[in-house]
Design an enzyme around this catalytic site. Structure first.
Site, PDB file in Angstrom:
ATOM      1  N   SER A 112       0.831  -1.214   0.000  1.00  0.00           N
ATOM      2  CA  SER A 112       0.000   0.000   0.000  1.00  0.00           C
ATOM      3  C   SER A 112       0.863   1.260   0.000  1.00  0.00           C
ATOM      4  O   SER A 112       0.550   2.224  -0.693  1.00  0.00           O
ATOM      5  CB  SER A 112      -0.885   0.041   1.237  1.00  0.00           C
ATOM      6  OG  SER A 112      -1.748  -1.046   1.274  1.00  0.00           O
ATOM      7  N   HIS A 133      -0.076  -1.224  -7.287  1.00  0.00           N
ATOM      8  CA  HIS A 133      -0.936  -0.941  -6.139  1.00  0.00           C
ATOM      9  C   HIS A 133      -2.400  -0.996  -6.557  1.00  0.00           C
ATOM     10  O   HIS A 133      -2.913  -0.082  -7.187  1.00  0.00           O
ATOM     11  CB  HIS A 133      -0.588   0.426  -5.530  1.00  0.00           C
ATOM     12  CG  HIS A 133      -1.448   0.765  -4.365  1.00  0.00           C
ATOM     13  ND1 HIS A 133      -2.039   2.000  -4.212  1.00  0.00           N
ATOM     14  CD2 HIS A 133      -1.851   0.025  -3.304  1.00  0.00           C
ATOM     15  CE1 HIS A 133      -2.755   1.994  -3.099  1.00  0.00           C
ATOM     16  NE2 HIS A 133      -2.651   0.812  -2.544  1.00  0.00           N
ATOM     17  N   GLU A 145      -2.093   1.335  -9.623  1.00  0.00           N
ATOM     18  CA  GLU A 145      -0.926   2.204  -9.822  1.00  0.00           C
ATOM     19  C   GLU A 145       0.285   1.321 -10.129  1.00  0.00           C
ATOM     20  O   GLU A 145       0.577   0.389  -9.378  1.00  0.00           O
ATOM     21  CB  GLU A 145      -0.681   3.026  -8.560  1.00  0.00           C
ATOM     22  CG  GLU A 145      -1.764   4.074  -8.334  1.00  0.00           C
ATOM     23  CD  GLU A 145      -1.671   4.723  -6.962  1.00  0.00           C
ATOM     24  OE1 GLU A 145      -1.083   5.805  -6.875  1.00  0.00           O
ATOM     25  OE2 GLU A 145      -2.174   4.141  -5.995  1.00  0.00           O
ATOM     26  N   ASN A 184      -2.781   7.282  -2.512  1.00  0.00           N
ATOM     27  CA  ASN A 184      -2.792   7.426  -1.058  1.00  0.00           C
ATOM     28  C   ASN A 184      -2.245   8.769  -0.593  1.00  0.00           C
ATOM     29  O   ASN A 184      -2.614   9.258   0.479  1.00  0.00           O
ATOM     30  CB  ASN A 184      -2.031   6.266  -0.398  1.00  0.00           C
ATOM     31  CG  ASN A 184      -2.980   5.119  -0.080  1.00  0.00           C
ATOM     32  OD1 ASN A 184      -4.146   5.341   0.260  1.00  0.00           O
ATOM     33  ND2 ASN A 184      -2.509   3.898  -0.221  1.00  0.00           N
TER      34      ASN A 184
END
Ligand SMILES: NC(=O)c1ccc[n+]([C@@H]2O[C@H](COP(=O)([O-])OP(=O)(O)OC[C@H]3O[C@@H](n4cnc5c(N)ncnc54)[C@H](O)[C@@H]3O)[C@@H](O)[C@H]2O)c1
Length: 302
Positions: A112, A133, A145, A184
Site C-alpha cells: 500500500s 498498487h 498504480e 494514497n
C-alpha cells in the site's frame, strides 16, 4: 502477454481478488499462501465473488491453489505479491521468489505504501521490479498504480501496464517511487484536513463526511481536481490558494487527536468506536452501501 502464467503470492483480501481478475482475463493463475487455512478457502471466495457479480464462473478453473511456493512460481511469467504489509517479510519473500523464477519474470509488489525500492533492493535482477498498487476490492475498483523504480526497465513498465489494461483495469504509471504513490498521497492529504477540522472544533466527524458526500464528492468520479481547476480557472484557483492555504493543516506528523483515538483503543469498526460509534447493523449497512455503489459504477462503465 497473451495467456500468461501468473503467480499470486498471498491469498488474503487482496490476493484472492487479484487472482480472480487475472483468471477472468484468461490467464492461468497459481495462488499461494503460507496459511493453509487461507489457501483452502481462496477458491470458494472467488466462486462467491464471481457469482455475486454475475461473472464467468469458468474463470475459477484457471485458478490453482498451490501449497508450495516453488511449485506456485514454476514457469511464471509474472508474479504479484500480496502478503502482509511488513517490509522484512516482503524482502525475504522476494529473495526466495527470485530463486524459483526465470531471469525475465516480472516481479510486482502490491504494497500500500512501502517504497518498492526498499522491498526490491536485494534482487539480483532489479530491472524486473515494479509496484502494482491495487485498490480494494480488486475486482470492483478499476485503478492499479504501476510504480517504476530507478532500476525498472521500460519493457517491464510497458508489459505491466498492458497486462492490467487488458484485464480491464485502469493502470496509472507512477514515474517515481515516492511513499504513498499517487492515490494514497491524495487520499491522506484529505484525511489530514478532515481530522484537523474535527480536532479544531470546526465541525463534528459526521459533518465533515456529509459535506464531502454532498458536494465535491458527488463530482469526483467524473471531475478530477485538476480538471476542476481548469474548469473554474487557474487564476481563481490561485486566488483561493492565496487565502486558504495558510490555514490548511500542514503538520508532518499524525494528528494528536488520531493518536489519542488509537491510545484509547477507539480503533474504528473493529472496536465499535472511532470517529463514530458503530452498531453491527450500521457497520453492515455501510459495507453494503459501498459495495452496491461500486457495483453500480462498474455496471455504468460497462
Ligand atoms: N486491504 C486493502 O485495502 C489493501 C489495498 C491495497 C494494497 N494492500 C496491500 O496488499 C497486501 C495484502 O493485504 P491484504 O489486505 O490482502 O492482507 P490480508 O491479511 O488479507 O492477506 C495477507 C495474506 O498474506 C499471507 N502471508 C503472510 N506471510 C506470507 C508468506 N510468507 N507467504 C505467503 N503468504 C503469506 C497471510 O496468511 C494472509 O493470508 C499488503 O501489502 C497491503 O498493504 C491492501
Amino acid at each position: 502477454m497473451a495467456r500468461a502464467r501468473i503467480a499470486v503470492i498471498g491469498a488474503g483480501l487482496m490476493g484472492h481478488g487479484i487472482a480472480q481478475v487475472f483468471a477472468l482475463a484468461g490467464h492461468d493463475v497459481a495462488i499461494y499462501d503460507s496459511s493453509g487455512q487461507t489457501l483452502a478457502t481462496a477458491q470458494d471466495r472467488i466462486r462467491a465473488n464471481l457469482k455475486d457479480l454475475g461473472d464467468d464462473q469458468n474463470a475459477l478453473d484457471r485458478v490453482t491453489p498451490q501449497a508450495d511456493l516453488a511449485t506456485a512460481l514454476r514457469d511464471a511469467d509474472y508474479v504479484v505479491e500480496a502478503v502482509l504489509e511488513d517490509l522484512l517479510l516482503k524482502q525475504k519473500l522476494f529473495g526466495e521468489i527470485e530463486k524459483h523464477v526465470r531471469p525475465d519474470t516480472i516481479l510486482a509488489s502490491n504494497t500500500s505504501v512501502i517504497p518498492i525500492t526498499s522491498i526490491m533492493q536485494g534482487l539480483r535482477r532489479r530491472e524486473r521490479a515494479v509496484g502494482t498498487h491495487w485498490w480494494n476490492p480488486p475486482f470492483l475498483v478499476p485503478l492499479v498504480e504501476v510504480i517504476e523504480t530507478p532500476w525498472t526497465s521500460a519493457a517491464t513498465v510497458e508489459c505491466t501496464m498492458k497486462l492490467h489494461a487488458d484485464a480491464g483495469k485502469k493502470p496509472a504509471h507512477v514515474k517515481k517511487d515516492v511513499p504513498g504513490f499517487i492515490g494514497n498521497r491524495l487520499q491522506h492529504a484529505l484525511w489530514r484536513e478532515a481530522i484537523s477540522l474535527v480536532e479544531n472544533g470546526i465541525c463534528d466527524a459526521a459533518t465533515v463526511d456529509a459535506v464531502i458526500k454532498a458536494s465535491f464528492g458527488r463530482r469526483l468520479a467524473v471531475l478530477g481536481p485538476l480538471e476542476n481547476a481548469d474548469l473554474v480557472g487557474t487564476d481563481l484557483t490561485l486566488a483561493i490558494h492565496n487565502i486558504v492555504l495558510p490555514h490548511i493543516e500542514r503538520s508532518a506528523a499524525p494528528s494528536p487527536y488520531l493518536e489519542k483515538l488509537v491510545a484509547d483503543n477507539k480503533l474504528g469498526m473493529k472496536s465499535d468506536h472511532g470517529f463514530y460509534t458503530w452498531t453491527a447493523e450500521q457497520k453492515d449497512a455501510l459495507r453494503r452501501r459501498v459495495l452496491n455503489h461500486l457495483k453500480q459504477a462498474r455496471a455504468n462503465d460497462a
